[in-house]
Structures are given as C-alpha cells and as structure tokens.
Design a protein around this motif. Structure first.
Motif, mmCIF file in Angstrom:
data_model
loop_
_atom_site.group_PDB
_atom_site.id
_atom_site.type_symbol
_atom_site.label_atom_id
_atom_site.label_comp_id
_atom_site.label_asym_id
_atom_site.label_seq_id
_atom_site.Cartn_x
_atom_site.Cartn_y
_atom_site.Cartn_z
ATOM 1 N N TYR A 170 2.571 6.928 62.854
ATOM 2 C CA TYR A 170 2.236 7.572 64.120
ATOM 3 C C TYR A 170 0.820 8.128 64.047
ATOM 4 O O TYR A 170 0.403 8.636 63.012
ATOM 5 N N ILE A 171 0.095 8.062 65.164
ATOM 6 C CA ILE A 171 -1.232 8.672 65.213
ATOM 7 C C ILE A 171 -1.038 10.145 65.542
ATOM 8 O O ILE A 171 -0.545 10.500 66.615
ATOM 9 N N VAL A 172 -1.416 10.991 64.575
ATOM 10 C CA VAL A 172 -1.248 12.436 64.700
ATOM 11 C C VAL A 172 -2.619 13.079 64.533
ATOM 12 O O VAL A 172 -3.381 12.719 63.646
ATOM 13 N N VAL A 173 -2.935 14.034 65.400
ATOM 14 C CA VAL A 173 -4.206 14.762 65.345
ATOM 15 C C VAL A 173 -3.931 16.154 64.784
ATOM 16 O O VAL A 173 -3.033 16.850 65.285
ATOM 17 N N PRO A 174 -4.687 16.588 63.758
ATOM 18 C CA PRO A 174 -4.491 17.948 63.222
ATOM 19 C C PRO A 174 -4.703 19.009 64.302
ATOM 20 O O PRO A 174 -5.549 18.859 65.188
ATOM 21 N N ASP A 175 -3.920 20.083 64.220
ATOM 22 C CA ASP A 175 -3.958 21.146 65.240
ATOM 23 C C ASP A 175 -5.353 21.727 65.444
ATOM 24 O O ASP A 175 -5.797 21.901 66.581
ATOM 25 N N LYS A 176 -6.069 22.055 64.361
ATOM 26 C CA LYS A 176 -7.398 22.669 64.487
ATOM 27 C C LYS A 176 -8.381 21.721 65.172
ATOM 28 O O LYS A 176 -9.192 22.154 65.992
ATOM 29 N N GLN A 177 -8.297 20.454 64.832
ATOM 30 C CA GLN A 177 -9.170 19.452 65.450
ATOM 31 C C GLN A 177 -8.877 19.364 66.950
ATOM 32 O O GLN A 177 -9.787 19.319 67.774
ATOM 33 N N VAL A 180 -23.046 19.341 69.244
ATOM 34 C CA VAL A 180 -21.846 19.558 68.442
ATOM 35 C C VAL A 180 -20.870 18.437 68.791
ATOM 36 O O VAL A 180 -20.561 18.207 69.959
ATOM 37 N N VAL A 181 -20.393 17.745 67.763
ATOM 38 C CA VAL A 181 -19.473 16.621 67.941
ATOM 39 C C VAL A 181 -18.134 16.971 67.310
ATOM 40 O O VAL A 181 -18.083 17.456 66.182
ATOM 41 N N VAL A 182 -17.049 16.732 68.046
ATOM 42 C CA VAL A 182 -15.700 16.858 67.511
ATOM 43 C C VAL A 182 -15.080 15.471 67.598
ATOM 44 O O VAL A 182 -15.020 14.873 68.669
ATOM 45 N N MET A 183 -14.652 14.939 66.450
ATOM 46 C CA MET A 183 -14.055 13.606 66.396
ATOM 47 C C MET A 183 -12.550 13.714 66.201
ATOM 48 O O MET A 183 -12.074 14.491 65.382
ATOM 49 N N LEU A 184 -11.810 12.920 66.961
ATOM 50 C CA LEU A 184 -10.387 12.725 66.724
ATOM 51 C C LEU A 184 -10.317 11.366 66.032
ATOM 52 O O LEU A 184 -10.516 10.336 66.663
ATOM 53 N N ASP A 197 -11.458 22.113 56.432
ATOM 54 C CA ASP A 197 -10.044 21.752 56.673
ATOM 55 C C ASP A 197 -9.913 20.532 57.572
ATOM 56 O O ASP A 197 -9.075 20.476 58.454
ATOM 57 N N LYS A 198 -10.788 19.562 57.361
ATOM 58 C CA LYS A 198 -10.755 18.278 58.104
ATOM 59 C C LYS A 198 -10.699 18.510 59.614
ATOM 60 O O LYS A 198 -9.716 18.270 60.281
ATOM 61 N N PHE A 199 -11.784 19.035 60.186
ATOM 62 C CA PHE A 199 -11.799 19.236 61.646
ATOM 63 C C PHE A 199 -12.480 18.142 62.360
ATOM 64 O O PHE A 199 -13.114 17.306 62.063
#
Length: 192
Positions: A99-106, A162-166, A190-192
C-alpha cells in the motif's frame, strides 16, 4: 531504526493512505464527509475551466482521482463494503504489492501548504524534482509554521522555495521569506 509491524497492528494502525476514486472525487468527498465518513484530503488548486461555454476560475483536484484517507486499513475496508468507489493505490516492490502510505509528519506539512490555494504554489511529479540537492529546513512563524521540507532552487523560479515531497506521488513548493526558515540536521528530519 523502525520496528517490524505484525499484520494485526498493521490493520489497526491509523495512517495516510493514497487512494484512487476513479472519476468520482466529488462522490468520494460527499461520502467521506458523511456520517460514516473518514478523515481525508484532496489536493486542489484554482484553474480556469470552461463550463457550458463560460470560462470561470474553479477549485479543482490537482491530480484527478487522488484522495488521501487518514484511517486504519480495517476502517477503510469496512467503509469500502458500504461505498465501493475507493481503491488502494499500490507500489509494485520486489517483495510484492504494498500500500502507498504517507508518513503523518510529511502529510501535515503537505496539507498546510496545499490548503492555502495560493497562486505561487506549484505541484510537481516525483521525477521533476531532486530533493537531495536542497537543505532540510523547518519554518517558524507565518501561515506555514511547523512545515518541514527542503529549501532549494526550483527550475523556472528565481527564488529558492520550500519543497515538500510525498515520495513517489507528488511534490509541492511554495515561496517563503528566508527569515522564517531554520536549517535542521538531517538526523532531525524523520523522513519528511
């Protein structure tokens, strides 16, 4: 680093799942808002569309059919028994499908940026941007307070963003004043 998860814990652990609502974002939104609903997020942006011959600026999904649902696998499976329009998105790994799961903080950082619907917000495909070239940062103050991402140059833009990657799904970038940014260690990320 991380502890292995037994199948029972995996079924009941609440996390952000990437899901597909084939040609049904509106139906997905209605059902997920309802009394049996689950927490969800559909990334949207304003775009000019033509409806019945009239151009208008409307809030539309960035990626058609993409819905992020925050629940356990068991909750989603129970929801799908009643309303079967959502499908889990999967990775094809060497060990099988996952399953594709995204960490909560990200996901929190992504939602903070994506829910602003700003003109200068840009979305990216995973292959369009290499976050290894940037500096890990945290934003303190302003409307993006607490967002963790990567501060870097982006093709086609004059200033650093600022870049946020999923991972494997999409990325988002926004321009932030440098005074609000604090560089953090890679170990704090923490892998964001």
């Amino acid at each position: 680093m991380s502890t292995p998860i037994t199948p029972r814990e995996d079924l009941t652990r609440i996390q952000w799942f990437a899901m597909s609502a084939y040609k049904n974002e509106k139906k997905a939104e209605e059902m997920l808002k309802g009394k049996d609903g689950l927490e969800y997020f559909i990334p949207k942006h304003y775009a000019v569309r033509v409806y019945h011959g009239v151009k208008s600026k409307r809030l539309v999904p960035v990626i058609p059919n993409l819905v992020f649902v925050h629940a356990s696998r068991k909750q989603i499976t129970d929801f799908k028994k009643k309303y079967n329009f959502l499908q889990f998105m999967m990775w094809e790994k060497s060990t099988g499908l996952k399953y594709i799961v995204v960490p909560d903080k990200q996901m929190e950082s992504f939602i903070k940026i994506a829910s602003q619907y700003e003109e200068n917000t840009i979305y990216y495909k995973p292959e369009e941007i290499d976050i290894r070239k940037g500096t890990h940062i945290c934003i303190y103050g302003g409307k993006f307070n607490g967002v963790k991402g990567v501060f870097m140059r982006v093709k086609g833009k004059r200033r650093r963003r600022v870049v946020v990657m999923l991972e494997g799904i999409m990325g988002i970038s926004v321009e932030v004043h440098p005074d609000l940014i604090e560089v953090i260690n890679d170990s704090d990320c923490d892998k964001f």
